[in-house]
Scaffold this motif. Structure first.
Motif, PDB file in Angstrom:
ATOM      1  N   TYR A 131      34.239  39.599  36.005  1.00 21.05           N
ATOM      2  CA  TYR A 131      33.191  38.682  36.454  1.00 21.05           C
ATOM      3  C   TYR A 131      33.769  37.477  37.188  1.00 21.05           C
ATOM      4  O   TYR A 131      33.166  36.955  38.130  1.00 21.05           O
ATOM      5  N   ASN A 132      34.973  37.028  36.767  1.00 21.50           N
ATOM      6  CA  ASN A 132      35.637  35.969  37.530  1.00 21.50           C
ATOM      7  C   ASN A 132      36.030  36.454  38.918  1.00 21.50           C
ATOM      8  O   ASN A 132      35.939  35.715  39.906  1.00 21.50           O
ATOM      9  N   SER A 133      36.458  37.693  38.993  1.00 23.63           N
ATOM     10  CA  SER A 133      36.803  38.268  40.296  1.00 23.63           C
ATOM     11  C   SER A 133      35.572  38.345  41.194  1.00 23.63           C
ATOM     12  O   SER A 133      35.631  38.029  42.386  1.00 23.63           O
ATOM     13  N   LEU A 134      34.420  38.738  40.592  1.00 21.89           N
ATOM     14  CA  LEU A 134      33.187  38.820  41.378  1.00 21.89           C
ATOM     15  C   LEU A 134      32.760  37.445  41.881  1.00 21.89           C
ATOM     16  O   LEU A 134      32.399  37.294  43.062  1.00 21.89           O
ATOM     17  N   TRP A 135      32.814  36.438  40.994  1.00 24.81           N
ATOM     18  CA  TRP A 135      32.444  35.089  41.402  1.00 24.81           C
ATOM     19  C   TRP A 135      33.410  34.548  42.461  1.00 24.81           C
ATOM     20  O   TRP A 135      32.991  33.823  43.376  1.00 24.81           O
ATOM     21  N   ALA A 181      50.591  35.464  41.338  1.00 24.50           N
ATOM     22  CA  ALA A 181      50.440  35.369  39.885  1.00 24.50           C
ATOM     23  C   ALA A 181      49.419  34.297  39.505  1.00 24.50           C
ATOM     24  O   ALA A 181      48.634  34.475  38.570  1.00 24.50           O
ATOM     25  N   TRP A 182      49.412  33.199  40.241  1.00 26.67           N
ATOM     26  CA  TRP A 182      48.438  32.139  39.961  1.00 26.67           C
ATOM     27  C   TRP A 182      47.027  32.631  40.224  1.00 26.67           C
ATOM     28  O   TRP A 182      46.113  32.353  39.444  1.00 26.67           O
ATOM     29  N   LEU A 183      46.830  33.378  41.327  1.00 30.55           N
ATOM     30  CA  LEU A 183      45.503  33.916  41.632  1.00 30.55           C
ATOM     31  C   LEU A 183      45.047  34.892  40.556  1.00 30.55           C
ATOM     32  O   LEU A 183      43.891  34.867  40.128  1.00 30.55           O
ATOM     33  N   GLN A 184      45.945  35.760  40.118  1.00 31.47           N
ATOM     34  CA  GLN A 184      45.588  36.716  39.079  1.00 31.47           C
ATOM     35  C   GLN A 184      45.260  36.029  37.760  1.00 31.47           C
ATOM     36  O   GLN A 184      44.354  36.457  37.035  1.00 31.47           O
ATOM     37  N   ARG A 185      45.947  34.945  37.455  1.00 35.00           N
ATOM     38  CA  ARG A 185      45.762  34.266  36.181  1.00 35.00           C
ATOM     39  C   ARG A 185      44.509  33.388  36.176  1.00 35.00           C
ATOM     40  O   ARG A 185      43.855  33.242  35.134  1.00 35.00           O
ATOM     41  N   ASN A 186      44.124  32.823  37.328  1.00 34.14           N
ATOM     42  CA  ASN A 186      43.037  31.853  37.364  1.00 34.14           C
ATOM     43  C   ASN A 186      41.757  32.353  38.036  1.00 34.14           C
ATOM     44  O   ASN A 186      40.673  31.882  37.672  1.00 34.14           O
ATOM     45  N   LEU A 187      41.870  33.251  38.989  1.00 38.04           N
ATOM     46  CA  LEU A 187      40.698  33.659  39.747  1.00 38.04           C
ATOM     47  C   LEU A 187      40.307  35.119  39.564  1.00 38.04           C
ATOM     48  O   LEU A 187      39.151  35.478  39.781  1.00 38.04           O
ATOM     49  N   PHE A 188      41.244  35.961  39.179  1.00 39.06           N
ATOM     50  CA  PHE A 188      40.956  37.396  39.060  1.00 39.06           C
ATOM     51  C   PHE A 188      41.389  37.931  37.695  1.00 39.06           C
ATOM     52  O   PHE A 188      41.807  39.078  37.581  1.00 39.06           O
ATOM     53  N   ASN A 189      41.263  37.092  36.664  1.00 41.19           N
ATOM     54  CA  ASN A 189      41.712  37.508  35.333  1.00 41.19           C
ATOM     55  C   ASN A 189      40.707  38.414  34.625  1.00 41.19           C
ATOM     56  O   ASN A 189      41.060  39.165  33.721  1.00 41.19           O
ATOM     57  N   THR A 190      39.415  38.335  35.033  1.00 39.89           N
ATOM     58  CA  THR A 190      38.396  39.238  34.490  1.00 39.89           C
ATOM     59  C   THR A 190      37.546  39.766  35.641  1.00 39.89           C
ATOM     60  O   THR A 190      37.583  39.218  36.757  1.00 39.89           O
TER      61      THR A 190
END
Length: 330
Positions: free
Chosen positions: A21-25, A10-19
């Motif tokens: 472009y954030n997922s790509l970065w 849940a932390w990864l989804q909320r902070n690193l893969f929430n959009t």
């Protein structure tokens, strides 16, 4: 917030893969870090020749100090650890004012010899031993001088205030390497001819003169942060200027200045590496002797990474002690 939202996924989804472009970065950064980690790991485990470190550990730590006298350095370590433990466990701080000078004199006697111990010249004080000794003595001497300079700049006496101000501003306007050169070359010229100062003593004098000026400004900043009402309250209780300064103002100022003071101590510890320019074989200087060995020519990366790790361990330890002192003083 439910229990599922606290899971790592849940932390990864909320902070690193929430959009998208954030997922790509996140993927790009992870790939870049993985590539760097693979390169460093491959070099460290497959290409690096760490025997240049393992085979020369005595040189790194004690240099050319006589092997049959190294037991004295182990005894010094016991004294240092015992003094620190006593300072932490003993609530009577006045006891430390007697214990610390006795320990310092005992340490210098054990390292240098004399009085029933074999004399070991300062030319054999090398490696980490010289680095720690120069840094510790410089800190112990520069700290009280810095406090006196800070108090002098706050003094109502124009001559004293002017002298302290000129000294601090003059020293802060000069590079450390210049002051070290003056300590090595000019200090013997201003002393009587019968007084011959050792190179280590001259180097420590330069470090003390330089860092005292910076510590004075750190302490002065703490003094200026103390409200004027503290001094007035102390006077209302019947305390004179000296007692109100020692018992009320100065302890609060030093507590406020802890981060800046420890930062200057860390800087002083790293600045000891400049002593290698004056033929003093401290931790950085000992690398020249090691890298000059025919079988270890060109092994710069391994050697400098190792001494960099040593510097980092000591500096990080001082920063952690600073944080504990800050939390304790709150």
């Amino acid at each position: 917030m439910n229990a599922k939202s606290k899971t790592p996924i849940a932390w990864l989804q909320r902070n690193l893969f929430n959009t998208w472009y954030n997922s790509l970065w996140t993927i790009v950064c992870f790939a870049l870090l993985s590539w760097i980690a693979y390169g460093v790991g491959n070099w460290a485990f497959n290409k690096a020749q760490w025997e240049v470190v393992t085979s020369n550990l005595p040189l790194f730590f004690v240099g050319r100090y006589p092997a049959d006298q190294v037991w004295r350095l182990w005894l010094v370590l016991v004294i240092v650890v015992g003094t620190i433990a006593t300072g932490i466990l003993n609530r009577k701080r006045r006891f430390l004012f007697i214990l610390i000078p006795v320990c310092v004199l005992s340490i210098l006697w054990l390292i240098g010899g004399g009085f029933f111990l074999t004399t070991v010249g300062t030319n054999l004080w090398n490696g980490l031993l010289l680095t720690l000794l120069a840094a510790s003595i410089s800190i112990v001497l520069a700290f009280p001088i810095g406090i006196l300079l800070a108090l002098g700049r706050q003094s109502s006496l124009p001559i004293l205030r002017g002298f302290c101000t000129i000294y601090v501003e003059l020293v802060r306007g000069l590079p450390l390497i210049g002051i070290l050169f003056m300590a090595q070359v000019m200090l013997p010229l201003v002393l009587p001819s019968q007084i011959q100062l050792d190179r280590v003593v001259r180097a420590i004098a330069g470090l003390v003169l330089f860092n005292a000026a910076y510590l004075a400004e750190n302490v002065r900043g703490g003094l200026q942060s103390i409200p004027r009402g503290q001094v007035e309250a102390a006077k209302a209780l019947g305390l004179n200027t000296s007692l109100s300064l020692l018992l009320i103002v100065l302890p609060q100022a030093l507590r406020t200045s802890i981060p800046a003071i420890v930062g200057q101590f860390i800087s002083l510890f790293k600045d000891t590496s400049l002593l290698s320019l004056f033929a003093l074989v401290e931790l950085t200087g000992i690398t020249r002797s090691i890298l000059a060995q025919p079988e270890y020519l060109g092994r710069y990366a391994e050697v400098y990474l190792f001494i960099g790790l040593i510097y980092w361990v000591f500096c990080y330890t001082m920063s952690q002690v600073s944080r504990k002192l800050e939390r304790k003083s709150i």
